[in-house]
Design an enzyme around this catalytic site. Sequence first.
Site, mmCIF file in Angstrom:
data_model
loop_
_atom_site.group_PDB
_atom_site.id
_atom_site.type_symbol
_atom_site.label_atom_id
_atom_site.label_comp_id
_atom_site.label_asym_id
_atom_site.label_seq_id
_atom_site.Cartn_x
_atom_site.Cartn_y
_atom_site.Cartn_z
ATOM 1 N N SER A 109 0.834 -1.219 0.000
ATOM 2 C CA SER A 109 0.000 0.000 0.000
ATOM 3 C C SER A 109 0.861 1.259 0.000
ATOM 4 C CB SER A 109 -0.884 0.014 1.249
ATOM 5 O OG SER A 109 -0.072 -0.043 2.409
ATOM 6 N N LYS A 141 8.497 -1.383 -5.934
ATOM 7 C CA LYS A 141 7.226 -2.097 -6.084
ATOM 8 C C LYS A 141 6.406 -1.546 -7.254
ATOM 9 C CE LYS A 141 7.531 -5.318 -3.063
ATOM 10 N NZ LYS A 141 7.500 -6.729 -3.509
ATOM 11 N N HIS A 180 7.465 -4.213 11.586
ATOM 12 C CA HIS A 180 6.298 -3.338 11.452
ATOM 13 C C HIS A 180 5.684 -3.126 12.829
ATOM 14 C CE1 HIS A 180 6.628 -4.894 7.262
ATOM 15 N NE2 HIS A 180 6.303 -3.650 6.985
HETATM 16 O O1 GFB Z 1 4.264 -0.526 10.580
HETATM 17 P P1 GFB Z 1 5.171 0.614 10.310
HETATM 18 O O2 GFB Z 1 6.623 0.453 10.660
HETATM 19 O O3 GFB Z 1 5.109 0.973 8.773
HETATM 20 O O4 GFB Z 1 4.655 1.925 11.122
HETATM 21 P P2 GFB Z 1 4.324 2.021 7.871
HETATM 22 C C1 GFB Z 1 3.289 2.238 11.165
HETATM 23 C C2 GFB Z 1 3.098 3.376 12.160
HETATM 24 O O5 GFB Z 1 3.298 2.831 13.476
HETATM 25 C C3 GFB Z 1 4.128 4.515 12.005
HETATM 26 C C4 GFB Z 1 4.145 3.703 14.222
HETATM 27 O O6 GFB Z 1 3.463 5.735 12.201
HETATM 28 C C5 GFB Z 1 5.092 4.239 13.152
HETATM 29 O O7 GFB Z 1 5.738 5.420 13.628
HETATM 30 N N1 GFB Z 1 4.805 2.953 15.301
HETATM 31 C C6 GFB Z 1 4.609 3.174 16.627
HETATM 32 C C7 GFB Z 1 5.721 1.972 15.162
HETATM 33 N N2 GFB Z 1 5.397 2.376 17.364
HETATM 34 C C8 GFB Z 1 6.115 1.614 16.473
HETATM 35 C C9 GFB Z 1 7.099 0.606 16.645
HETATM 36 O O8 GFB Z 1 7.508 0.255 17.771
HETATM 37 N N3 GFB Z 1 7.590 0.028 15.504
HETATM 38 C C10 GFB Z 1 7.167 0.396 14.247
HETATM 39 N N4 GFB Z 1 7.679 -0.238 13.162
HETATM 40 N N5 GFB Z 1 6.234 1.393 14.045
HETATM 41 C C11 GFB Z 1 5.539 0.620 6.059
HETATM 42 C C12 GFB Z 1 6.506 0.876 4.923
HETATM 43 O O9 GFB Z 1 5.142 1.891 6.535
HETATM 44 O O10 GFB Z 1 4.362 -0.044 5.621
HETATM 45 C C13 GFB Z 1 6.835 -0.410 4.223
HETATM 46 O O11 GFB Z 1 7.689 1.484 5.446
HETATM 47 C C14 GFB Z 1 5.582 -1.190 3.895
HETATM 48 O O12 GFB Z 1 7.529 -0.113 3.049
HETATM 49 C C15 GFB Z 1 4.673 -1.336 5.072
HETATM 50 O O13 GFB Z 1 4.900 -0.534 2.867
HETATM 51 C C16 GFB Z 1 3.388 -2.033 4.690
HETATM 52 O O14 GFB Z 1 2.941 1.557 7.683
HETATM 53 O O15 GFB Z 1 4.532 3.421 8.363
#
Ligand code: GFB
Length: 309
Positions: A109, A141, A180
Amino acid sequence: MNLTDKIYVAGHRGMVGSAISRKLRAAGYTNITARTSAELDLRNQQQVNDFFATEQPAYVFIAAAKVGGIMANNTYKADFIYDNLMIEANLIHAAYQQRVKKLLFLGSSCIYPKMAPQPLHEDYLLSGYLEPTNEAYAIAKIAGIKLCEYYREQYGCNFISAMPTNLYGSNDNYDLQQSHVIPALIRKFHEAKVNRLPSVTIWGTGNPRREFLYVDDLADACLYLMQHYNDAQFINIGSGHDISIQALALLVQQTVDYHCELVFDSTKPDGTPRKLMDVTKLNTLGWHYTTSLEEGLAKTYADFLGSGT
Ligand code: GFB
């Protein structure tokens, strides 16, 4: 797809690839081939060509990719664009050369513009600037989508593309820097519970909204598309519902059953404010998700506990 047709699942050990393999076996498909990354480096074109020439798969699911959360994407941009471009280009070209009957490419997405109208309709692709934190992965992608589109246009290949929303579920990555948000929060709340910590740190402001789909539902959608969808247009896969990161954190806290303070670390990036998928096309085709976020979180936490992470 006949039950004895040879099916290649690229990336079969990852969260998505293992879910697709489980779904295929449960549906009675018996002729599934796969290789680990140690056995077959998908970034190496000669190795991929030799594999396809030997195996001659009739159907290919491309679930192999270099994936990660917002921090990983924002830190390793060269790796994310190079690895994903090489993997998809090698697989798609070899599938064309070996006359694969049908191939399903999986994107994400994050391919949509950062400020695109919500919910995200497939027509919004390339209509604006991408989210900087995952631009590298998104460009790779988007290139994969275009490879499938142009190999269909020029060579008549039946290569289809699907864009899943944020995924979670069994066999996910729980590394706190690479993962994630859902696996990260499950691990953080669990470790806070075990160690009786006073708080859990949530990255960002908690204001962004995200849509989540349980990975077994994604696998079901992939099988459905491989069986029923043959158009050039890529197709969104999601639940059609989103939630704020703050509300998600409270749901995970409830799932883990440990009450502590939530600390929001605004020095960490929020990323895209929202990326809710328009899943009208997929729903009209006849597919709907079945696992609610609450049910999926409970299943994922149970898997986490069983994995000994
Ligand atoms: O899941 P996430 O890392 O990916 O982060 P994205 C989603 C939201 O969760 C962001 C918050 O706003 C992060 O700041 N968040 C809060 C956290 N606490 C945490 C934590 O401890 N770990 C992480 N990882 N996030 C990805 C893309 O974006 O989505 C990839 O970078 C891919 O390429 C994936 O498309 C599906 O949804 O922001």
